[in-house]
Write a protein that holds these residues in place. Sequence first.
Motif, PDB file in Angstrom:
ATOM      1  N   TRP A 202       1.959  18.088   6.668  1.00  0.00           N
ATOM      2  CA  TRP A 202       3.048  17.527   7.480  1.00  0.00           C
ATOM      3  C   TRP A 202       4.202  18.575   7.880  1.00  0.00           C
ATOM      4  O   TRP A 202       4.614  18.587   8.898  1.00  0.00           O
ATOM      5  N   GLU A 203       4.201  19.706   7.113  1.00  0.00           N
ATOM      6  CA  GLU A 203       5.042  20.810   7.409  1.00  0.00           C
ATOM      7  C   GLU A 203       4.582  21.401   8.696  1.00  0.00           C
ATOM      8  O   GLU A 203       5.134  21.653   9.674  1.00  0.00           O
ATOM      9  N   MET A 204       2.966  21.554   8.825  1.00  0.00           N
ATOM     10  CA  MET A 204       2.294  22.422   9.862  1.00  0.00           C
ATOM     11  C   MET A 204       2.418  21.455  11.015  1.00  0.00           C
ATOM     12  O   MET A 204       2.833  21.942  11.979  1.00  0.00           O
ATOM     13  N   GLU A 205       2.497  20.200  10.711  1.00  0.00           N
ATOM     14  CA  GLU A 205       2.442  19.154  12.006  1.00  0.00           C
ATOM     15  C   GLU A 205       3.719  19.305  12.524  1.00  0.00           C
ATOM     16  O   GLU A 205       3.873  19.351  13.740  1.00  0.00           O
ATOM     17  N   GLY A 206       4.921  19.336  11.725  1.00  0.00           N
ATOM     18  CA  GLY A 206       6.343  19.655  12.302  1.00  0.00           C
ATOM     19  C   GLY A 206       6.548  20.611  12.816  1.00  0.00           C
ATOM     20  O   GLY A 206       7.135  20.750  13.935  1.00  0.00           O
ATOM     21  N   TYR A 207       5.958  21.745  12.462  1.00  0.00           N
ATOM     22  CA  TYR A 207       6.078  23.184  12.993  1.00  0.00           C
ATOM     23  C   TYR A 207       5.622  23.200  14.320  1.00  0.00           C
ATOM     24  O   TYR A 207       6.173  23.704  15.425  1.00  0.00           O
ATOM     25  N   GLN A 236       7.244  11.382   6.692  1.00  0.00           N
ATOM     26  CA  GLN A 236       7.637  12.857   6.294  1.00  0.00           C
ATOM     27  C   GLN A 236       7.431  13.970   7.459  1.00  0.00           C
ATOM     28  O   GLN A 236       7.871  14.810   7.206  1.00  0.00           O
ATOM     29  N   VAL A 237       7.012  13.698   8.588  1.00  0.00           N
ATOM     30  CA  VAL A 237       6.994  14.634   9.624  1.00  0.00           C
ATOM     31  C   VAL A 237       8.190  14.975  10.190  1.00  0.00           C
ATOM     32  O   VAL A 237       8.548  15.843  10.642  1.00  0.00           O
ATOM     33  N   TYR A 238       8.929  13.973  10.245  1.00  0.00           N
ATOM     34  CA  TYR A 238      10.408  13.994  10.761  1.00  0.00           C
ATOM     35  C   TYR A 238      11.383  15.090  10.231  1.00  0.00           C
ATOM     36  O   TYR A 238      11.945  15.954  11.145  1.00  0.00           O
ATOM     37  N   ASP A 239      11.198  15.494   8.869  1.00  0.00           N
ATOM     38  CA  ASP A 239      11.912  16.152   8.019  1.00  0.00           C
ATOM     39  C   ASP A 239      11.401  17.637   8.745  1.00  0.00           C
ATOM     40  O   ASP A 239      12.481  18.400   9.019  1.00  0.00           O
ATOM     41  N   SER A 240      10.211  18.073   8.721  1.00  0.00           N
ATOM     42  CA  SER A 240       9.813  19.060   9.164  1.00  0.00           C
ATOM     43  C   SER A 240      10.075  19.487  10.641  1.00  0.00           C
ATOM     44  O   SER A 240      10.438  20.651  10.919  1.00  0.00           O
ATOM     45  N   ILE A 241      10.214  18.311  11.472  1.00  0.00           N
ATOM     46  CA  ILE A 241      10.507  18.577  12.748  1.00  0.00           C
ATOM     47  C   ILE A 241      11.991  18.943  13.146  1.00  0.00           C
ATOM     48  O   ILE A 241      12.359  19.888  13.456  1.00  0.00           O
ATOM     49  N   TYR A 242      12.718  18.309  12.112  1.00  0.00           N
ATOM     50  CA  TYR A 242      14.217  18.445  12.226  1.00  0.00           C
ATOM     51  C   TYR A 242      14.514  19.954  11.969  1.00  0.00           C
ATOM     52  O   TYR A 242      15.167  20.853  12.503  1.00  0.00           O
ATOM     53  N   LYS A 243      14.001  20.327  10.637  1.00  0.00           N
ATOM     54  CA  LYS A 243      14.067  21.580  10.098  1.00  0.00           C
ATOM     55  C   LYS A 243      13.734  22.947  11.084  1.00  0.00           C
ATOM     56  O   LYS A 243      14.255  23.931  11.401  1.00  0.00           O
ATOM     57  N   ASN A 244      12.302  22.755  11.286  1.00  0.00           N
ATOM     58  CA  ASN A 244      11.693  23.743  12.271  1.00  0.00           C
ATOM     59  C   ASN A 244      12.477  23.678  13.795  1.00  0.00           C
ATOM     60  O   ASN A 244      12.783  24.718  14.329  1.00  0.00           O
ATOM     61  N   LEU A 245      12.874  22.580  14.274  1.00  0.00           N
ATOM     62  CA  LEU A 245      13.594  22.672  15.643  1.00  0.00           C
ATOM     63  C   LEU A 245      14.733  23.299  15.644  1.00  0.00           C
ATOM     64  O   LEU A 245      15.406  23.908  16.375  1.00  0.00           O
ATOM     65  N   LYS A 246      15.723  22.985  14.545  1.00  0.00           N
ATOM     66  CA  LYS A 246      17.160  23.569  14.354  1.00  0.00           C
ATOM     67  C   LYS A 246      16.989  25.158  14.349  1.00  0.00           C
ATOM     68  O   LYS A 246      17.716  25.575  14.955  1.00  0.00           O
ATOM     69  N   TYR A 252      21.594  27.122  20.446  1.00  0.00           N
ATOM     70  CA  TYR A 252      21.735  27.709  21.744  1.00  0.00           C
ATOM     71  C   TYR A 252      22.289  26.485  22.764  1.00  0.00           C
ATOM     72  O   TYR A 252      23.027  26.855  23.675  1.00  0.00           O
ATOM     73  N   VAL A 253      21.488  25.354  22.373  1.00  0.00           N
ATOM     74  CA  VAL A 253      22.157  24.300  23.359  1.00  0.00           C
ATOM     75  C   VAL A 253      22.958  23.116  22.377  1.00  0.00           C
ATOM     76  O   VAL A 253      22.266  23.180  21.189  1.00  0.00           O
ATOM     77  N   THR A 254      23.587  22.297  22.967  1.00  0.00           N
ATOM     78  CA  THR A 254      24.430  21.463  21.952  1.00  0.00           C
ATOM     79  C   THR A 254      23.824  20.160  22.070  1.00  0.00           C
ATOM     80  O   THR A 254      23.443  19.627  23.137  1.00  0.00           O
ATOM     81  N   LEU A 255      23.356  19.596  20.947  1.00  0.00           N
ATOM     82  CA  LEU A 255      22.414  18.428  21.069  1.00  0.00           C
ATOM     83  C   LEU A 255      23.085  17.457  20.006  1.00  0.00           C
ATOM     84  O   LEU A 255      23.982  17.943  19.005  1.00  0.00           O
TER      85      LEU A 255
END
Lengths: 287, 287
Positions: A202-207, A236-246, A252-255
């Motif tokens: 799921w870490e890789m999926e989020g990556y 559990q994919v969400y945590d990896s998405i948040y971490k990697n996207l951040k 650079y952009v305000t979200l």
Amino acid sequence: MLGAIEAGGTKFVCAVGNEAGEIFAREQIPTTIPQETIPKVIEFFKQYPVNAIGIGSFGPINVNRDSPTYGFITSTPKPGWRDYPFVQTIKDTFEVPVGFNTDVNAAALGEAALGAAKGLDSCLYITVGTGIGAGALVQGQLLQGLSHPEMGHILVRRHPEDQYQGKCPYHSDCLEGLAAGPAIEERWGTKGVDLVDRKEVWEMEGYYLAQALMQYVLILSPKKIILGGGVMHQKQVYDSIYKNLKELLNDYVTLPGLENYIVSPSLGDNAGITGSLLLARQALIEA
Amino acid sequence: MLGAIEAGGTKFVCAVGNEAGEIFAREQIPTTIPQETIPKVIEFFKQYPVNAIGIGSFGPINVNRDSPTYGFITSTPKPGWRDYPFVQTIKDTFEVPVGFNTDVNAAALGEAALGAAKGLDSCLYITVGTGIGAGALVQGQLLQGLSHPEMGHILVRRHPEDQYQGKCPYHSDCLEGLAAGPAIEERWGTKGVDLVDRKEVWEMEGYYLAQALMQYVLILSPKKIILGGGVMHQKQVYDSIYKNLKELLNDYVTLPGLENYIVSPSLGDNAGITGSLLLARQALIEA
């Protein structure tokens, strides 16, 4: 009464309901070949006095109203469905207005009208399942240009530890080729549902999904991002998405806070069929 | 009479003209600090009876009309311009409607109204110069969501022979970090204009730009793509873009012939200022 068809690669969901998204009756029909599936769809709707029918379809489809093949499913590899005149068949049978868009654009419309993006004129709906696709509402309209988006096939950078070659027949290791359900299964040797406890999966999926979200955010700047589809049932994919996207965006952009910006569908697995009801309503208004 | 400001990182172009894109007078003013640049801008427009002023500005800018800082240049590293109330300053001085968008959105508008995408309700304008940015017209409207797009910073895959680390202060080797003018200069040790005969330079440039175009095509499906900016004066880049993009897409989506689909601006370096005149006209209509 409005009719709705969510035409998916494995099943068609048919429903009747109203513009508030209330569903009065529904039926699932397996997607086999048009000669089998479509008569059952017609049989379902013959029971109800529908004023319009909305179709959210698997693609690629022709959504260009000026084209002689408007309303067709086009270059799908699915046997029997290539160059199938979907809209015309339904229209000829019921003689009511027919709305037509992609399944993911329909889902985006549903979530914007009645779900997680309620009240917003902009959202992105992504499905991560057998394939990866996305639809978007942009300034109140479903995104369309030359054709509908094909966002699932964008390029991503490989995870440094990923040796899997990718599953997309066109692009090998595009997003869908590396991150859709079948890629997960082939890479790890078993289905995603059996990999729940394997953190690295799921870490890789989020990556990969975070990279896709970075591109979508920088290109479309959606007001809300909604992640649906079978793979996204693995929360559990969400945590990896948040971490990697951040990390990728690096401020650079305000979200808004990512936990409120990138969310699950409020309509759950009903986003597509609800959006298809709304496509029927649009078709009725435009008729 | 309409006024237009194309506010760039190195110079401001001020012009007066009409909605047909005819320019009656123009002046270039160096971009230094607001206290120097803006009084000269004001001096220019004081000579003419303008009914509205359109601004196409370098970014990031705040284009959200509901925001208290609408019309500001926001988080730019450019000294003096951070949090600068651009629209308010012009509006307070001239008491006319002021249109405001990014320089690249203005250029997209100009090309769609009067240039290479004339008559289309959809196009993408990309500038490749000191930075990389893009604007888009989608179903007749300038693309905007949470904010304006920041398409220059999308991720690309490294060319296998590229050892250059990248120049973007936020993302290091994003598209802008690898393919904007300063990156070309730093990678090859001399400015692009002195590298005209080095085939590998433009092959690599096209390799990166083709990846970006693939993402834009799959996400936005624009009806026409226009490539402007200083780097695109090197016409040999186009062949590399066509070749690489064809390979990447691998016929997955149906596009017009690439030579007619991905083109130079018809308005040349006037796309931005022409679009800014049209922003003035829009502001006048909406006022």
